[in-house]
Design a protein around this motif. Structure first.
Motif, PDB file in Angstrom:
ATOM      1  N   GLU A  99       0.257  -9.260 -12.764  1.00 30.13           N
ATOM      2  CA  GLU A  99       0.671  -7.879 -12.733  1.00 30.13           C
ATOM      3  C   GLU A  99      -0.135  -7.110 -13.765  1.00 30.13           C
ATOM      4  N   GLY A 100      -0.478  -7.548 -15.010  1.00 31.49           N
ATOM      5  CA  GLY A 100      -1.278  -6.763 -15.909  1.00 31.49           C
ATOM      6  C   GLY A 100      -2.751  -6.449 -15.134  1.00 31.49           C
ATOM      7  N   GLU A 101      -3.456  -7.428 -14.469  1.00 31.30           N
ATOM      8  CA  GLU A 101      -4.711  -7.502 -14.048  1.00 31.30           C
ATOM      9  C   GLU A 101      -4.691  -6.178 -13.015  1.00 31.30           C
ATOM     10  N   LYS A 102      -3.426  -6.029 -12.244  1.00 36.43           N
ATOM     11  CA  LYS A 102      -3.428  -5.239 -11.133  1.00 36.43           C
ATOM     12  C   LYS A 102      -3.327  -3.769 -11.833  1.00 36.43           C
ATOM     13  N   ALA A 103      -2.414  -3.745 -12.857  1.00 37.35           N
ATOM     14  CA  ALA A 103      -2.280  -2.303 -13.491  1.00 37.35           C
ATOM     15  C   ALA A 103      -3.613  -1.935 -14.342  1.00 37.35           C
ATOM     16  N   ALA A 104      -4.379  -2.757 -14.880  1.00 33.39           N
ATOM     17  CA  ALA A 104      -5.588  -2.413 -15.554  1.00 33.39           C
ATOM     18  C   ALA A 104      -6.708  -2.139 -14.154  1.00 33.39           C
ATOM     19  N   ALA A 105      -6.708  -2.898 -13.227  1.00 32.01           N
ATOM     20  CA  ALA A 105      -7.593  -2.453 -12.343  1.00 32.01           C
ATOM     21  C   ALA A 105      -7.194  -1.031 -11.776  1.00 32.01           C
ATOM     22  N   ARG A 106      -5.837  -0.581 -11.502  1.00 30.81           N
ATOM     23  CA  ARG A 106      -5.577   0.723 -10.886  1.00 30.81           C
ATOM     24  C   ARG A 106      -6.073   1.812 -12.141  1.00 30.81           C
ATOM     25  N   ALA A 107      -5.961   1.284 -13.463  1.00 29.20           N
ATOM     26  CA  ALA A 107      -6.474   2.226 -14.479  1.00 29.20           C
ATOM     27  C   ALA A 107      -7.670   2.556 -14.325  1.00 29.20           C
ATOM     28  N   GLU A 108      -8.649   1.492 -14.273  1.00 34.44           N
ATOM     29  CA  GLU A 108     -10.020   1.543 -13.841  1.00 34.44           C
ATOM     30  C   GLU A 108     -10.434   2.483 -12.931  1.00 34.44           C
ATOM     31  N   GLY A 109      -9.716   2.210 -11.597  1.00 31.80           N
ATOM     32  CA  GLY A 109      -9.916   3.090 -10.485  1.00 31.80           C
ATOM     33  C   GLY A 109      -9.974   4.422 -10.891  1.00 31.80           C
ATOM     34  N   ILE A 110      -8.810   4.964 -11.579  1.00 29.98           N
ATOM     35  CA  ILE A 110      -8.448   6.221 -12.060  1.00 29.98           C
ATOM     36  C   ILE A 110      -9.672   6.805 -13.062  1.00 29.98           C
TER      37      ILE A 110
END
Length: 138
Positions: A99-110
């Protein structure tokens, strides 16, 4: 080669204005993930690889007690887990969860989304900017 300190100051001011004032993605990413930017930053660092609490504190330039607060919150959110370090039982190691990986990837995308002003640059100007930034970040 002669350097113009005033031109350098103008360029630096322009970069700061562009990144910190006009297109500050930190506000967007903190709203999207509903957490402070230091937590987002910690999560992004941990997504790269697990770290000890001490390593994370150093990476974030924060003290140990604040690092504990940040990690405690990320643990509560289910984004990281904290375990005893396998090689040194006196240390704790923090690892990102799926779940943290998904959130980090979302942050990187933004954070990686280029602002409209950069997307609108002439291709030759964009290539020049890309070359200059690559030189500055080497």
């Amino acid at each position: 080669m002669s350097h113009d300190p005033q031109m350098a100051a103008r360029a630096w001011h322009g970069m700061r204005t562009l990144i910190l004032d006009r297109y500050d993605r930190r506000k967007e990413v903190t709203a999207a993930l509903d957490m402070s930017f230091i937590r987002v930053k910690a999560l992004r660092h941990l997504a790269g690889s697990p770290m000890t609490m001490r390593q994370l504190a150093t990476e974030l330039s924060i003290d140990a007690p604040y690092t504990t607060l940040v990690v405690d919150d990320l643990v509560r959110r289910g984004l990281v887990v904290r375990d005893v370090h396998p090689d040194d039982r006196r240390q704790k190691i923090v690892t990102v969860t799926p779940e943290g990986e998904k959130a980090a990837a979302r942050a990187e995308g933004i954070l990686d989304e280029p602002p409209p002003a950069i997307l609108a640059l002439d291709p030759a100007d964009l290539a020049t900017l890309d070359r200059i930034i690559a030189t500055l970040t080497r």
